[in-house]
Motif scaffolding. Structure first.
Motif, PDB file in Angstrom:
ATOM      1  N   CYS A 120       5.800  -9.793  25.088  1.00 42.25           N
ATOM      2  CA  CYS A 120       7.585  -9.608  24.619  1.00 42.25           C
ATOM      3  C   CYS A 120       8.359 -10.136  25.840  1.00 42.25           C
ATOM      4  O   CYS A 120       9.514 -10.361  25.432  1.00 42.25           O
ATOM      5  N   LYS A 140       5.855  -2.145  14.938  1.00 44.90           N
ATOM      6  CA  LYS A 140       7.285  -2.828  14.983  1.00 44.90           C
ATOM      7  C   LYS A 140       7.651  -2.740  15.934  1.00 44.90           C
ATOM      8  O   LYS A 140       8.699  -3.285  15.679  1.00 44.90           O
ATOM      9  N   SER A 141       8.197  -1.904  17.314  1.00 44.91           N
ATOM     10  CA  SER A 141       8.835  -2.129  18.496  1.00 44.91           C
ATOM     11  C   SER A 141       8.633  -2.524  18.675  1.00 44.91           C
ATOM     12  O   SER A 141       9.842  -3.968  19.575  1.00 44.91           O
ATOM     13  N   LEU A 143       7.568  -6.107  17.480  1.00 47.28           N
ATOM     14  CA  LEU A 143       8.046  -7.580  16.491  1.00 47.28           C
ATOM     15  C   LEU A 143       9.705  -7.306  16.334  1.00 47.28           C
ATOM     16  O   LEU A 143      10.947  -8.168  16.500  1.00 47.28           O
ATOM     17  N   ARG A 144      10.587  -5.311  16.381  1.00 52.97           N
ATOM     18  CA  ARG A 144      11.765  -5.834  16.487  1.00 52.97           C
ATOM     19  C   ARG A 144      12.432  -6.126  17.696  1.00 52.97           C
ATOM     20  O   ARG A 144      13.590  -6.673  17.621  1.00 52.97           O
ATOM     21  N   ARG A 145      11.828  -5.865  19.031  1.00 54.29           N
ATOM     22  CA  ARG A 145      12.308  -7.229  19.839  1.00 54.29           C
ATOM     23  C   ARG A 145      12.300  -8.292  19.876  1.00 54.29           C
ATOM     24  O   ARG A 145      13.816  -9.052  20.256  1.00 54.29           O
ATOM     25  N   LYS A 147      12.599 -10.678  17.133  1.00 55.13           N
ATOM     26  CA  LYS A 147      13.207 -10.628  16.165  1.00 55.13           C
ATOM     27  C   LYS A 147      14.795 -10.738  17.009  1.00 55.13           C
ATOM     28  O   LYS A 147      15.621 -11.064  16.673  1.00 55.13           O
ATOM     29  N   ALA A 148      14.931  -9.432  17.455  1.00 57.64           N
ATOM     30  CA  ALA A 148      16.708  -8.819  18.730  1.00 57.64           C
ATOM     31  C   ALA A 148      16.833 -10.204  19.407  1.00 57.64           C
ATOM     32  O   ALA A 148      17.778 -10.744  19.410  1.00 57.64           O
ATOM     33  N   ASN A 169       6.396  -7.012   5.598  1.00 63.49           N
ATOM     34  CA  ASN A 169       6.496  -6.569   6.741  1.00 63.49           C
ATOM     35  C   ASN A 169       8.313  -7.168   7.640  1.00 63.49           C
ATOM     36  O   ASN A 169       8.280  -7.429   9.115  1.00 63.49           O
ATOM     37  N   GLY A 170       8.742  -8.190   7.664  1.00 59.91           N
ATOM     38  CA  GLY A 170       9.176  -9.351   8.388  1.00 59.91           C
ATOM     39  C   GLY A 170       9.127 -10.296   8.875  1.00 59.91           C
ATOM     40  O   GLY A 170       9.598 -11.020   9.390  1.00 59.91           O
TER      41      GLY A 170
END
Ligand code: FMN
Length: 358
Positions: A120, A140-141, A143-145, A147-148, A169-170
């Protein structure tokens, strides 16, 4: 003109063609060549360390100015279970003695690690335009990164339920991976191989079930297949097997011979090579112990005990334990350079669509 431009616009590539990531048989060279030809080049990172992945992306970026897709596995990795490893070694005992390999010698666990903190950080540093996952999505944490960091996220679905889950889920686009596909089945909400649909049945049903663009994958190897994918509602295709015999792939000379001889009915689904179902040309292990065996330890641990056997056999010029992942359309692959192949595929698809439009 492409009848659906959503994927071209999302990826900013010349063609709506994705060179499939193919761990173990390709590196930056094939990515660069396919990207130069107008496809989205995918770098398979499942068998790379974070440092190596970083190095490969830098090589690609020095040689081509094009978007890049970094691909990761995201299975939930459990520790190897001592009991199942012992049973597996017992099952392989005859091969160990035939090849004079000591079954008790320590083996480095084969690296098919799921996407993690270290990877990541690589993604956050390199910001690849696209990140693709196989076996679902990471937690999720993470995946959020991703996407960010501004990356477009895509992943494979093998049934409609998985496609809907990925969209919820994105995922920004979904690869509909039909049963014909070479390599590991991306399945993550089912483990029933017998129920897996083929590309022709899967793609339109996924298209009907989600709003994001759908990328058809599995058994597509020429302009007719690409045109068919668009007719079924896909906005693009992901192609693997057709690129395997390109000079820029890292398929060994020996494996190239086996792949060149493969026919439409030459591939099978097996679990004995890694513990997860995958499609390939049968090697000796698949024929004698598989193709499906209850003795194979869970993914990716079946591969660990095979590693020393593979090395010993390959030293003797044998593919007894070598992965020959390939899909049902492997026969249609060509030996052309990947850039040339990409342009030929795109040109043939456009010509076919024009012809069909009358
Ligand atoms: C040799 C080989 C290795 C593969 N490795 C990966 C991989 O590392 N990651 C992944 O997401 N898919 C992998 N796949 C699956 C592809 O993404 C894709 O689903 C498949 O190649 C499409 O079917 P086709 O081979 O008929 O074109 C692999 C496929 C092959 C043939």
């Amino acid at each position: 003109m492409w009848p659906d431009r959503r994927l071209i616009e999302l990826f900013k590539t010349e063609f709506p063609i994705v060179l499939a990531p193919m761990a173990g048989v390709m590196d930056a060279d094939l990515v660069i060549a396919a990207a130069q030809g107008g496809a989205l080049g995918s770098l398979p990172c499942a068998m790379l360390s974070a440092e190596k992945a970083c190095e490969q992306v830098k090589i690609i970026r020095q040689r081509v100015s094009a978007p890049i897709n970094m691909n990761f596995f995201c299975h939930r990795a459990g520790d190897p279970d001592a009991g199942s490893q012992a049973r597996w070694k017992l099952r392989l005992e005859g091969y160990y003695s035939e090849y004079g390999v000591d079954p008790a010698a320590p083996v480095n666990a084969v690296n098919r690690a799921p996407f993690d903190e270290a990877m990541c950080e690589v993604v956050e540093e390199l910001k690849p335009e696209i990140v693709s996952f196989h076996f679902g999505l990471p937690e999720k944490s993470l995946l959020r990164r991703v996407k960010a960091a501004g990356c477009i996220v895509i992943s494979s679905a093998t049934i409609v339920k998985e496609a809907v889950w990925l969209e919820e889920n994105g995922a920004d686009a979904i690869i509909a991976q039909g049963m014909e596909a070479g390599g590991h089945r991306g399945m993550f909400l089912t483990d029933n191989i017998a129920e897996q649909p083929g590309t022709f049945a899967l793609v339109p049903q996924v298209v009907d079930a989600v709003k994001v663009p759908v990328i058809a994958s599995g058994g597509i190897a020429d302009g007719r297949g690409i045109a068919a994918a668009f007719a079924l509602g896909a906005a693009g295709v992901q192609i693997g097997s057709a690129y395997l015999r390109c000079p820029e792939s890292k398929v060994s000379a020996l494996a190239r011979v086996a792949l060149a001889q493969a026919l439409d009915d030459s591939t099978v689904i097996t679990n004995v090579m890694t513990g997860r179902p995958a499609r390939g040309v049968p090697n000796r292990l698949m024929r004698e112990v598989g193709p499906i065996s209850p003795d194979a330890p869970a993914f990716p641990h079946a591969a660990t005990a095979l590693a020393p056997l593979k090395a010993a056999a390959e030293k003797q010029g044998k593919l007894d334990f070598t992965n020959l992942w390939a899909g049902q359309a492997i026969r249609m692959g060509r030996e052309a350079p990947a850039g040339e192949l990409t342009r030929a595929l795109a040109g043939a698809a456009l010509a076919r669509m024009k012809q069909l439009a009358g």
